[in-house]
Design a protein around this motif. Structure first.
Motif, PDB file in Angstrom:
ATOM      1  N   GLU A 234     -33.160   5.559 -24.556  1.00  0.00           N
ATOM      2  CA  GLU A 234     -32.286   6.495 -25.274  1.00  0.00           C
ATOM      3  C   GLU A 234     -32.560   6.481 -26.779  1.00  0.00           C
ATOM      4  N   MET A 235     -32.833   5.290 -27.322  1.00  0.00           N
ATOM      5  CA  MET A 235     -33.032   5.169 -28.768  1.00  0.00           C
ATOM      6  C   MET A 235     -34.356   5.791 -29.197  1.00  0.00           C
ATOM      7  N   PRO A 240     -39.489  12.014 -30.180  1.00  0.00           N
ATOM      8  CA  PRO A 240     -40.571  12.493 -29.302  1.00  0.00           C
ATOM      9  C   PRO A 240     -40.215  13.780 -28.555  1.00  0.00           C
ATOM     10  N   ASN A 241     -38.972  13.900 -28.107  1.00  0.00           N
ATOM     11  CA  ASN A 241     -38.614  15.108 -27.359  1.00  0.00           C
ATOM     12  C   ASN A 241     -38.634  16.347 -28.253  1.00  0.00           C
ATOM     13  N   ARG A 242     -38.262  16.191 -29.523  1.00  0.00           N
ATOM     14  CA  ARG A 242     -38.372  17.332 -30.435  1.00  0.00           C
ATOM     15  C   ARG A 242     -39.843  17.725 -30.589  1.00  0.00           C
ATOM     16  N   HIS A 264     -32.618  16.915 -24.629  1.00  0.00           N
ATOM     17  CA  HIS A 264     -32.711  15.481 -24.924  1.00  0.00           C
ATOM     18  C   HIS A 264     -32.587  15.188 -26.413  1.00  0.00           C
ATOM     19  N   VAL A 265     -33.064  16.123 -27.240  1.00  0.00           N
ATOM     20  CA  VAL A 265     -32.933  15.910 -28.691  1.00  0.00           C
ATOM     21  C   VAL A 265     -31.450  15.766 -29.013  1.00  0.00           C
ATOM     22  N   GLU A 266     -30.662  16.650 -28.422  1.00  0.00           N
ATOM     23  CA  GLU A 266     -29.230  16.648 -28.709  1.00  0.00           C
ATOM     24  C   GLU A 266     -28.507  15.498 -27.992  1.00  0.00           C
ATOM     25  N   VAL A 270     -26.732  11.202 -29.279  1.00  0.00           N
ATOM     26  CA  VAL A 270     -25.433  10.606 -28.959  1.00  0.00           C
ATOM     27  C   VAL A 270     -25.628   9.364 -28.073  1.00  0.00           C
ATOM     28  N   HIS A 271     -26.486   9.512 -27.054  1.00  0.00           N
ATOM     29  CA  HIS A 271     -26.705   8.399 -26.111  1.00  0.00           C
ATOM     30  C   HIS A 271     -27.233   7.148 -26.807  1.00  0.00           C
TER      31      HIS A 271
END
Ligand SMILES: [Fe+2]
Ligand SMILES: [Fe+2]
Length: 331
Positions: A234-235, A240-242, A264-266, A270-271
């Motif tokens: 999560e961290m 990378p997803n962006r 996942h960026v969003e 939070v996660h």
């Protein structure tokens, strides 16, 4: 899912047994050879043994899941995998209150060449297809491995894990479920979104990324490592997803096509905080003896991911495919 094609004596032994009817006929397994970290034959055998706990295989009897001989064989494989990981990853003492900062250190360490940077600025559509095929081994079952840990936790860490997992499963909305979004991405890239369709196409390096999660999550004694693994996942996700989403848009794909990555960026911004603080750090407070294994789980993820990234990038650098079938066809 169909049973995969064996890649050597260990996977052949297991796959041949599973194809037998009635189930349960066993014989002396071959000696376990090859590199337990990434060898194709070894990792495929471990993947097949664990898959019996997930969705199983067509025409394989479900009673195999708890067959004692098979479980004993699988324990030999997973035990060798764990020993090999311990030999590569330095395990340092971790104080209870130190877990969150140690996870941040692992997350900020740059383990090698960046796959996401490459795909963002240079990746071709074909390379994106390959990347997605590798990742489909996990993303089409996204969140499932860590869900094994829910009944193994209590109190605050359990609430944090359930909060993360609920989002991963779309909060009850199929169209927001991450595995469903990933299937949509696969369709946009014109590759088969069927669960397990590409097991025969990926190397041991890729299977190891899933086997690591299964090994941690299916052994209660490794619940700390499983949660450290999830925390780092999560961290180390938003940036990378962006980049993956930007890479797809650079190639002309739409926002809808890139939705899996955008989500996942969003979600993971939070996660990330929930996983590090409310899950991992809180678990260490609750069960201080797990602190070292929580950090170990994160280090193990970084370790297998650096092999995975290097495998793809070095194949592409040589103008080759990173997929397994293609690799063997050329050698
Ligand atoms: Fe996700
Ligand atoms: Fe997430």
């Amino acid at each position: 899912m169909r049973l995969p094609v064996p890649r050597g004596p260990i996977s052949e032994f297991l796959i041949e047994r599973l194809a037998l009817t009635p189930a349960g006929r066993w014989s002396e397994p071959p000696p376990i050879t090859g590199d337990p970290l990434f060898a194709d034959d070894f990792q495929l055998a471990l993947f097949v043994a664990y898959e019996l706990h997930y969705r199983g295989f067509d025409a394989v009897e479900e009673t195999w899941e708890w067959n004692p001989a098979l479980i004993s064989f699988r324990n030999q494989l997973s035990g060798a995998f764990e020993v090999a990981l311990e030999s590569k990853i330095e395990r340092l003492p971790v104080a209870t209150g130190e877990v969150e900062s140690r996870l941040k250190t692992v997350a900020s360490a740059d383990a090698g060449p960046s796959l996401s940077r490459f795909l963002e600025s240079h990746g071709t559509v074909e390379q994106f297809r390959e990347f997605v095929i590798h990742r489909s081994i996990y993303h089409l079952r996204e969140a499932d491995p860590h869900s094994w840990v829910i009944p193994r936790l209590d109190g605050r860490p359990k609430a944090a894990l359930v909060e993360i997992q609920a989002d991963e499963y779309g909060g009850g909305d199929l169209t927001r479920m991450h595995s469903f979004l990933f299937a949509g991405l696969m369709e946009a890239l014109d590759v088969d979104p069927t669960y397990g369709a590409y097991v025969d196409a990926v190397p041991g390096t890729t299977l190891a990324t899933l086997n690591l999660m299964s090994t941690f999550a299916l052994h209660r004694r490794r619940r700390g490592a499983a949660m450290g693994h999830l925390a780092l996942l999560e961290m180390d996700s938003s940036i990378p997803n962006r980049r993956y989403a930007d890479g797809l848009r650079r190639l002309g794909f739409s926002h809808e096509d890139a939705r899996f990555y955008d989500e996942h960026v969003e979600a993971d911004s939070v996660h990330e905080a929930i996983a590090a603080h409310d899950l991992a750090a809180a678990l260490a407070q609750q069960e201080p003896e797990l602190a070292s294994d929580i950090v170990f789980g994160a280090e193990a993820l970084a370790f297998v991911e650096s092999y995975f990234g290097n495998h793809l990038l070095s194949a592409w650098e040589r103008g080759r495919s990173s997929l397994w079938e293609a690799t063997t066809a050329r050698t």
